[in-house]
Design a protein around this motif. Structure first.
Motif, mmCIF file in Angstrom:
data_model
loop_
_atom_site.group_PDB
_atom_site.id
_atom_site.type_symbol
_atom_site.label_atom_id
_atom_site.label_comp_id
_atom_site.label_asym_id
_atom_site.label_seq_id
_atom_site.Cartn_x
_atom_site.Cartn_y
_atom_site.Cartn_z
ATOM 1 N N GLN A 100 25.236 36.381 116.852
ATOM 2 C CA GLN A 100 25.298 35.720 115.085
ATOM 3 C C GLN A 100 25.919 34.953 115.290
ATOM 4 O OE1 GLN A 100 26.070 38.636 112.537
ATOM 5 N NE2 GLN A 100 24.989 37.741 111.107
ATOM 6 N N ILE B 297 25.775 30.032 115.468
ATOM 7 C CA ILE B 297 26.059 29.503 115.345
ATOM 8 C C ILE B 297 27.108 28.573 116.645
ATOM 9 C CG2 ILE B 297 28.405 29.315 114.117
ATOM 10 C CD1 ILE B 297 27.665 31.941 112.584
ATOM 11 N N ARG C 61 24.246 26.685 117.521
ATOM 12 C CA ARG C 61 23.414 25.570 116.602
ATOM 13 C C ARG C 61 24.271 24.553 116.307
ATOM 14 N NH1 ARG C 61 23.233 27.741 110.757
ATOM 15 N NH2 ARG C 61 22.950 29.945 111.901
ATOM 16 N N GLU C 62 25.587 24.394 116.321
ATOM 17 C CA GLU C 62 26.300 23.088 116.247
ATOM 18 C C GLU C 62 26.247 22.524 116.832
ATOM 19 O OE1 GLU C 62 30.692 25.164 115.756
ATOM 20 O OE2 GLU C 62 30.235 25.956 113.629
#
Ligand code: SF4
Length: 257
Positions: free
Chosen positions: A89, A93, A96-97
């Motif tokens: 996870q 994240i 994704r950033e």
């Protein structure tokens, strides 16, 4: 007709159907062509009826597959939901950033340089009107490079998301090299390499924009390195169709070398 379809060809493609050599052999493409124009418009009820019909078809197929494997869907429903892996996870994240940063930077580049591109267009128009020779092929190649960058700008983010998220399901595959995670990684790495090549085309034709472009290429290179580290076997994944008949691929492969 059925035997012409390549099973699963649409699972690891880039959804750029306009440039795909497998349209006639892709079940997804062919069924999408059967939709009426209304069924392609989310504002029309026909669109949602079509989604519902497709969903029911997929559900039926999944239930059939589970029955063949001796799995009872009702028993499955009673099982507790698996806990997400916190490391995956966190990685998701972080990636994704970084992909959002690249996608936004691409938008900024084209938005910020809009007056510059307009000026270039006017120069080209004046060149044509004056009867001075124009290297049409060079400008077509340039336009193609812009299309490639724009097409993959958000695709990269979506596919990285899928590649990282699917890492949780690696053990479901007999051969981890053929996992959904590895396949998604392969597709996105190819998209990044094509984008890098396309930026190189822009950089050569717009030398005054070189510094800006290098910044974008660095972001892509970072993502490429990170993906190769996370998925060292990405190239061993076999994509149906695309890895069987690569000679048929019509898309330009931007290769800066
Ligand atoms: S395989 Fe080709 S035709 Fe089918 S969905 Fe992908 S890009 Fe489109």
């Amino acid at each position: 007709m059925e035997e012409h379809f390549i099973p699963g060809v649409h699972n690891y493609c880039d959804r750029w159907c306009d440039r795909c050599p497998f349209t006639a052999r892709c079940r997804v493409y062919v069924s999408e062509q059967e939709f009426s124009e209304d069924a392609k418009d989310p504002a029309d009820p026909a669109f949602w009826q079509n989604i519902k019909k497709n969903f029911e078809g997929v559900l039926e197929m999944l239930n059939k597959m589970m029955a063949e494997m001796g799995i009872d869907p009702e028993e499955m429903d009673k099982l507790p939901a698996p806990k997400p892996d916190p490391d995956i996870q966190a990685l998701e994240i972080a990636m994704r950033e970084k992909t959002a940063r690249y996608a936004n930077a691409v938008d900024d580049f084209f938005r910020g340089n809009a007056p510059y591109f307009e000026e270039k267009g006017e120069e080209l128009e004046a060149q044509i009107q004056d009867g001075r020779p124009v290297d049409v092929e060079k400008w077509q190649f340039f336009q193609d490079a812009v299309d490639v960058i724009r097409w993959y700008q958000y695709f990269i983010s979506a596919k990285i998301h899928r590649a990282v998220n699917s890492m949780e399901h690696l053990e479901e595959f007999d051969d981890p090299k053929q996992s959904d995670s590895n396949g998604s990684a392969k597709v996105v790495i190819i998209a990044i390499e094509r984008s890098l090549g396309a930026w190189e085309v822009l950089s050569r034709q717009l030398p005054e924009k070189h510094a800006e472009i290098v910044g974008l290429q660095r972001q892509l290179q970072y993502l490429h390195t990170e993906l190769c580290r996370l998925f060292p076997d990405w190239n061993a994944f076999h994509r149906p169709g695309f890895d069987d008949e690569p000679g048929q691929t019509m898309r330009l492969d931007f290769n800066p070398n």
